[in-house]
Design an enzyme around this catalytic site. Sequence first.
Site, PDB file in Angstrom:
ATOM      1  N   MET A   1      -1.495 -13.508  -0.548  1.00 50.49           N
ATOM      2  CA  MET A   1      -1.122 -12.002  -0.119  1.00 50.49           C
ATOM      3  C   MET A   1      -2.236 -11.984   1.235  1.00 50.49           C
ATOM      4  O   MET A   1      -3.291 -12.164   0.839  1.00 50.49           O
ATOM      5  CB  MET A   1      -1.152 -11.128  -1.097  1.00 50.49           C
ATOM      6  CG  MET A   1      -0.182 -11.192  -1.826  1.00 50.49           C
ATOM      7  SD  MET A   1      -0.250  -9.941  -3.479  1.00 50.49           S
ATOM      8  CE  MET A   1      -0.210  -8.613  -2.698  1.00 50.49           C
ATOM      9  N   GLN A  63       0.600 -21.893   2.299  1.00 51.65           N
ATOM     10  CA  GLN A  63       1.788 -21.065   2.939  1.00 51.65           C
ATOM     11  C   GLN A  63       1.701 -21.059   4.472  1.00 51.65           C
ATOM     12  O   GLN A  63       0.787 -20.919   5.253  1.00 51.65           O
ATOM     13  CB  GLN A  63       1.985 -19.720   2.321  1.00 51.65           C
ATOM     14  CG  GLN A  63       3.428 -19.135   2.744  1.00 51.65           C
ATOM     15  CD  GLN A  63       3.425 -17.530   2.217  1.00 51.65           C
ATOM     16  OE1 GLN A  63       2.827 -16.898   2.599  1.00 51.65           O
ATOM     17  NE2 GLN A  63       4.528 -17.463   1.304  1.00 51.65           N
ATOM     18  N   CYS A  93       7.998 -11.898   4.920  1.00 50.06           N
ATOM     19  CA  CYS A  93       7.042 -10.980   5.352  1.00 50.06           C
ATOM     20  C   CYS A  93       7.863  -9.769   6.099  1.00 50.06           C
ATOM     21  O   CYS A  93       8.629 -10.020   7.160  1.00 50.06           O
ATOM     22  CB  CYS A  93       6.026 -11.645   6.194  1.00 50.06           C
ATOM     23  SG  CYS A  93       4.784 -10.417   6.964  1.00 50.06           S
ATOM     24  N   LYS A 134       9.814 -18.974   0.204  1.00 48.12           N
ATOM     25  CA  LYS A 134       9.954 -17.448  -0.464  1.00 48.12           C
ATOM     26  C   LYS A 134      10.649 -16.904   0.370  1.00 48.12           C
ATOM     27  O   LYS A 134      10.891 -16.636   1.758  1.00 48.12           O
ATOM     28  CB  LYS A 134       8.550 -17.003  -0.541  1.00 48.12           C
ATOM     29  CG  LYS A 134       8.198 -15.505  -0.610  1.00 48.12           C
ATOM     30  CD  LYS A 134       7.417 -15.371  -2.066  1.00 48.12           C
ATOM     31  CE  LYS A 134       7.135 -13.756  -2.239  1.00 48.12           C
ATOM     32  NZ  LYS A 134       6.239 -13.150  -1.417  1.00 48.12           N
ATOM     33  N   ASN A 194      10.335 -12.274  -8.300  1.00 50.21           N
ATOM     34  CA  ASN A 194       9.102 -11.554  -7.834  1.00 50.21           C
ATOM     35  C   ASN A 194       9.438 -10.138  -7.663  1.00 50.21           C
ATOM     36  O   ASN A 194      10.653  -9.749  -7.089  1.00 50.21           O
ATOM     37  CB  ASN A 194       8.490 -12.427  -6.719  1.00 50.21           C
ATOM     38  CG  ASN A 194       7.455 -11.433  -6.114  1.00 50.21           C
ATOM     39  OD1 ASN A 194       7.834 -11.082  -4.984  1.00 50.21           O
ATOM     40  ND2 ASN A 194       6.498 -11.199  -6.142  1.00 50.21           N
ATOM     41  N   GLY A 195       8.290  -9.301  -7.671  1.00 49.13           N
ATOM     42  CA  GLY A 195       8.484  -7.884  -7.249  1.00 49.13           C
ATOM     43  C   GLY A 195       8.435  -6.948  -8.446  1.00 49.13           C
ATOM     44  O   GLY A 195       9.287  -6.981  -9.462  1.00 49.13           O
ATOM     45  N   GLY A 218       2.339 -10.553  -7.722  1.00 49.58           N
ATOM     46  CA  GLY A 218       1.797 -10.071  -6.533  1.00 49.58           C
ATOM     47  C   GLY A 218       0.494  -8.899  -6.626  1.00 49.58           C
ATOM     48  O   GLY A 218      -0.340  -9.070  -7.435  1.00 49.58           O
ATOM     49  N   ARG A 219       1.016  -7.434  -6.313  1.00 52.86           N
ATOM     50  CA  ARG A 219       0.187  -6.602  -6.521  1.00 52.86           C
ATOM     51  C   ARG A 219      -0.162  -6.248  -7.963  1.00 52.86           C
ATOM     52  O   ARG A 219      -1.440  -5.685  -7.980  1.00 52.86           O
ATOM     53  CB  ARG A 219       0.661  -5.436  -5.955  1.00 52.86           C
ATOM     54  CG  ARG A 219       0.631  -5.362  -4.355  1.00 52.86           C
ATOM     55  CD  ARG A 219       2.024  -4.182  -3.862  1.00 52.86           C
ATOM     56  NE  ARG A 219       3.260  -4.451  -4.642  1.00 52.86           N
ATOM     57  CZ  ARG A 219       4.146  -3.644  -4.593  1.00 52.86           C
ATOM     58  NH1 ARG A 219       3.962  -2.398  -4.023  1.00 52.86           N
ATOM     59  NH2 ARG A 219       5.342  -4.013  -5.052  1.00 52.86           N
TER      60      ARG A 219
END
Length: 326
Positions: A1, A63, A93, A134, A194-195, A218-219
């Site tokens: 990230m 990436q 993104c 992604k 993801n998410g 991720g977060r």
Amino acid sequence: MEGVIDSVTRDLLTRSPGFDWVVTEFVRVVDARLPPRVFHKHCPELQAEGAPVTPSGVPVALQLLGSDPEALAANARQALRLGATGLDLNFGCPAKMVNRHDGGASLLRDPRRVHAAVAAVHAAVGDEIPVTAKIRLGFADRRLALACALATEDAGARRLVVHGRTRDEGYRPPAHWEWIGRIRQRLSIPVVANGDIWTLEDYWKARTLSGCRDVMLGRGALADPRLAARIRHWQATGERLPETPWGVRAAILADFAALQRSTLPDRVVTSLLKQWLSHMRQRDDEAARRFQALKRITDLDTLLEGLATTPAEPAAGMTASPALTV
Ligand SMILES: Cc1cc2nc3c(=O)[nH]c(=O)nc-3n(C[C@H](O)[C@H](O)[C@H](O)COP(=O)(O)O)c2cc1C
């Protein structure tokens, strides 16, 4: 990230088991072949002997973010020469600046462009190393979600991560895990969900609704640095470990500062440390209290002292004097 998960963070997050692989921040490809130093900056793991891995041995994929197939191919070859063993292409993104310059999620408006980018990188590196992609569910809407996903597979991607939101949905909940499932059903390559996976329950729901075997954090991994380990422990034993206690988080933050301090100026480390603390406050009351009390501190040692004290014993710096405020 980008701006968050650098090599130090990758190292700290992978010290406990759970992650099968990690990805660098994106290397922005415009038109030229980038010099080795750019790749080494994003992926210092390339400079060690052998395949790029974190100190605990988790593979690191590099990436790339760009839209020009030729430039992507040239940089893929460069990455391969420098020792990359996995290349991931970013079509997710949502940043205005990146999209305005025709990168990230902006390619999702035309699956042919997604195809061209993946195919060029695949042709450049052959089957020597895996190319992965992604995507989000689309740019403004989800009409092209499946077409974009199929384009990555058709062009040679070996795995696809799907963030269950469109670009216009930004980071607004919910992530549409069931949509990821629709894509998974139509692809033969592994699809990773993801998410919005913040908890063990989220992990379970994301897997159930998407049908995916694997998820990408991720977060959630920043908010609870042991989330991956808790998921792995749950899978292995059926036992649900509680959210990671403040003491463990404080130790991780202290290690983070010590490692960053060896290469970065204190003022940069101070802001990176607050950034991670701010991610942690989403899932931890003590982290939220500390963030509130320490957010104006500008001196790194005072900040570290404030993080290290027990809850009943505030450090002198926690009531920031005007001289210390920004
Ligand atoms: C600050 C920030 C930086 C990000 N940078 C990247 C990036 O460089 N490459 C990428 O593929 N995704 C990036 N993402 C997206 C995340 O990988 C992930 O897809 C998204 O945050 C949703 O997952 P989460 O809810 O688990 O965070 C970034 C997200 C955030 C919030």
